[in-house]
Each structure stands twice: as C-alpha cells, then as structure tokens.
Design an enzyme around this catalytic site. Sequence first.
Site, PDB file in Angstrom:
ATOM      1  N   TYR A  13       0.822  -1.210   0.000  1.00 59.33           N
ATOM      2  CA  TYR A  13       0.000   0.000   0.000  1.00 59.33           C
ATOM      3  C   TYR A  13       0.861   1.268   0.000  1.00 59.33           C
ATOM      4  CZ  TYR A  13      -3.011   3.800   1.532  1.00 59.33           C
ATOM      5  OH  TYR A  13      -3.665   4.999   1.609  1.00 59.33           O
ATOM      6  N   GLY A  15      -6.104   5.524  -0.419  1.00 61.88           N
ATOM      7  CA  GLY A  15      -7.451   5.718   0.103  1.00 61.88           C
ATOM      8  C   GLY A  15      -8.422   4.731  -0.486  1.00 61.88           C
ATOM      9  N   HIS A  49      -4.369  16.828  -4.292  1.00 63.52           N
ATOM     10  CA  HIS A  49      -4.647  17.086  -2.880  1.00 63.52           C
ATOM     11  C   HIS A  49      -4.372  18.538  -2.478  1.00 63.52           C
ATOM     12  CE1 HIS A  49      -5.170  12.853  -2.731  1.00 63.52           C
ATOM     13  NE2 HIS A  49      -4.997  12.694  -1.442  1.00 63.52           N
ATOM     14  N   ARG A  66     -12.471  38.270  43.350  1.00 59.96           N
ATOM     15  CA  ARG A  66     -12.129  37.259  44.346  1.00 59.96           C
ATOM     16  C   ARG A  66     -11.776  35.917  43.710  1.00 59.96           C
ATOM     17  NH1 ARG A  66     -16.686  35.068  48.005  1.00 59.96           N
ATOM     18  NH2 ARG A  66     -17.696  36.891  47.106  1.00 59.96           N
TER      19      ARG A  66
END
Length: 530
Positions: free
Chosen positions: A61, A68, A91, A299
């Site tokens: 792969y 994908g 991309h 406070r």
Amino acid sequence: MTITTHSPLTVTLGSSGVTPEDVVAVARHNAQVTIAQEALDTVAKVRAHIDELAHSETPAYGISTGFGALANRHIPGELRTQLQKSLIRSHAAGMGPAVEREVVRGIMFLRAKTLASGRTGVRPVVLQTMVDVLNAGITPVVREFGSLGCSGDLAPLSHCALVLMGEGQAEGPDGVTYGGRDEAPVAELLAGHGIEPVTLAEKEGLALVNGTEGMLGMLLMAIADLRQLLTTADITAALSVEALLGTDQVFLPELHAALRPHPGQAASADNMLRVLSNSPIVASHRVGDSKVQDAYSLRCAPQVAGAARDTVDYAALVASRELAAAIDNPVVLPDGRVSSNGNFHGAPVAYVLDFLAIAVADLSSIAERRTDRMLDPARSHGLPAFLAADPGVDSGLMIAQYTQAGLVSENKRLAVPASVDSIPSSAMQEDHVSMGWHAARKLRKAVENLRRVLAIELVTSARAIDMRTQLSDGQLTPGPAGAAVIGVLRSVVEGPGTDRFLSPELEAADRLVASGRVRAAAESAVGILA
C-alpha cells in the site's frame, strides 16, 4: 500572535525529534535548520528497504498501489512517478485566504521532523529539500480551507509538497509571490536559491502529506502565547483589584494549595498577591472597609486563571506526545514491516485545541467583567463614570468596553468545539474525521482576542489607578509592580484626560501586551512571576 523571545538561532533535526521551543524558533524567528548525519543515514537505510518493496511482485500500500478508496489498484512501475505527482497536485485543493507564514513554517518543520525519524521511507533528498526551502525563507501558500484533520492535514501539507516539486504557489523571503496567474513559476524561485525541484518516487507523496503537523504547530504556538498571556492576565487582574479597592487577603497562599491543590490556581494567586504587595492603595482600606466580600470577578480571578493554566499544562502534555510521534500511513516499522494505520487521525490534538478555546473564552469573560465594574460609578467605589474627565461631556472608556464585550462574545462563539463534528469523505473510506485543523484555526483567533481583551483591561485599570491617585491628592498610589506596569504603559498610552482618538492607544496597548513588556515590568519590581 504574541511575540516570544530567547529562541535558538539554529535547530538540528535528528531521528529522535525536537522540542516545542525548536518549533517556535523555526516558525516565528526564522531559525536555521540542520540535519544530523545520523538522521540522514537512517533515512537512507529505510529508503533502501522501500526500494526493495517497490520492485517486489507483492503489492504494498502506498508504494505500488493507489491511495485511500483507490488502494486496491496495483500501479505499474512506469506510472508511479506520475502517481506521486497526481497525488500532490490533486490534494493541493485548498481555498480561501492564505494562512499565516508562521503556521506554514511550523507545518514544514514538523513534517521534516517526521521525515527525519526514518519511519516514512523517503529519500534523503526529499528531507534535505524541505529543509533547504525553510532555510531559504521560502513560504508555500497554504489556504485556509482544505483539511478535515484526518488522513493528515492533507491539503495544507500538499500545498507545501507542491512547492518542493517546483509547482504551486509560494512567497519568497522578499515577499514576492510566485506561481500565481501572471507570476513567475515557483521553480524559478527555487532556482534563485540554488534549490532543485524534487521528482517524487514511490511512497514519497504519501509521506509528505499524512500527518497532523498543521494542527500540532498551531497548538504549540498557542501554548507559547497562552503561557505569557496567563501571567499578563494575573497582572491586569491584580491592577483591577487595586483600582477597585479590593482586598489582597483572598490571595494568601494558605487559602489555595493547602485547601484546594490545583497548581495553576496557586500560581495565579501568588502572582496576584505579589503584584499587589506594598500597595498604598490596598493598605488604605484594610481597616474599616464596609465591604464584606469582593465580587467574583475579583475574588475568583485565581480560580479561573488557574484553571486555564492547568488546561494549558494538559494541552502541553498532549502536544509533547504528538511531538514525539512519527505519523505516516503506511509507516515503516523498525523490523521492516510497512503497516497501514490510523495514527494520522487528529482527535488527541483536536480535543485539547477545543478545550483551550473554552478556557480562553472564560478568561476573556472574567476580564471584561472587571473592566465593566471599573466604569460603573455604582460599583467602582468613587471613580467617575466611565473614567471620563467630565462625565456627560466626555465618554471616557465607555466604548472601549463595547469593543472588549464584542471580543468576548466572539470568543464564546469560538469556544463551540470543532472536534464534535465530522463529515465523511473519500467515498466513505474516511468516514469519521477530527476537524482538528478548524479547531486550531479558531483557537488562534480566540488567543488574539484574549490578548486584546487584556490590553483593554490594562488601559482601564491603569487609568482607574491614576484617577485614584489624582482624587487623593497623591496619597493613594499603586504598589511597585503596578507603578512599573503603568510606567511602561504610559510610554505608549497617555494618562487620564479629555476624550481623544482612542483606537490607536488600544492598539498600542495590544502591541505592548504582545511584546511581553507588561510581564517584564512587573517582574522588575517583584521578581519572576509564574
């Protein structure tokens, strides 16, 4: 964003990673990057293994297959260079305005860090070219929209990778852009700096884009900014307590770590107590003060700021883990296996980015409440309405508080988490994404807004203290820390008087806060603050 200092001028990339300070130095201060020989040797050794797999008959792969949803297609050797080019070109699909230069430099340096780990399988020339682009001051144009924070910050990293190929768009160190319509090509910009474009080989396209570097870089810079702003918030809160005739007794150490052991709370209380030390204003009402208790915004200031401090510390822990990671898909393991994985998912980083945005919104909100109290004659204990020279004729700081309220309101919207959203992509292969990039983008805006909110509180509290001094014929003066901070503020912002053009003064105060000079002024009087 906030300016940081004391960064290293040179950073060395080894196989074992870098520090947050290294990232900020390269991203913001143009530190030069060198690559350790051991890292180059490791990268070359792992690449030799990838070359063996590339020539194997067994599909691997990302090396000899598509990506994908197209991972089942075996790609013949003669098409693999085209595969890498196509991956990066397709991309690099971002849109919108260009993101900030420091973000892009952070992305590139962090990806170079991962390449240097030897877990991605690239050739040394790819790593060296990325470092050369950084050192030349060349900045790829990365667009605002395109990343879903899963499978890496794909579009942003692809825009960076495209420049390594001599394509895409980039800005030179002189600010001139290349690669746009009617502009010289990026290859010409690279050539002008002696950099030869890279022709990507097997695996290298994926290795350049499969990481969380975009969101991580922005997280690291936000943490650096917030550490400075949190101390500034303690200082401005203390000045507001002083201006409003509040007590310093609620900040005593025995009321914090001993009773409620949150380290951030104790640190903030200590900062405030020290800033208020030796204050004639505070001493003037210790006896005979009719107030039973101060308002929560005074406070409880250490409780809120302290919680923000602890949140930053947690975010820094997550960031340190991510910084130690070597994220790619597939990844080359030490035993030579090339394994597909899901480490590119941005959830760990996205969550803390959103968490920080919540803390920033709350810290902004409590600061605005103190400002409003100083402007209201019903609650300011003797100060003129809106701190105006002649209330009714003059409006004083009335609209400065409007601006502050608008910033706080926006921060509340920015606190809505991005990481709870997910939009499926890649034909349902990537069916759950982190939206970490978007969490990072909104956090950057929230931090900028916080800085402006604190600048307005600083201007307001300083004017209120000066008015106290004037109204008391010089008897009620601030403590040493308050006097030092007001002194440095007065170098860029005038003191009380009739109404004048206020925006430039608020902008000047913002730059002062960003510079770190507010903290430095307080520390010059009372020592190092947490």
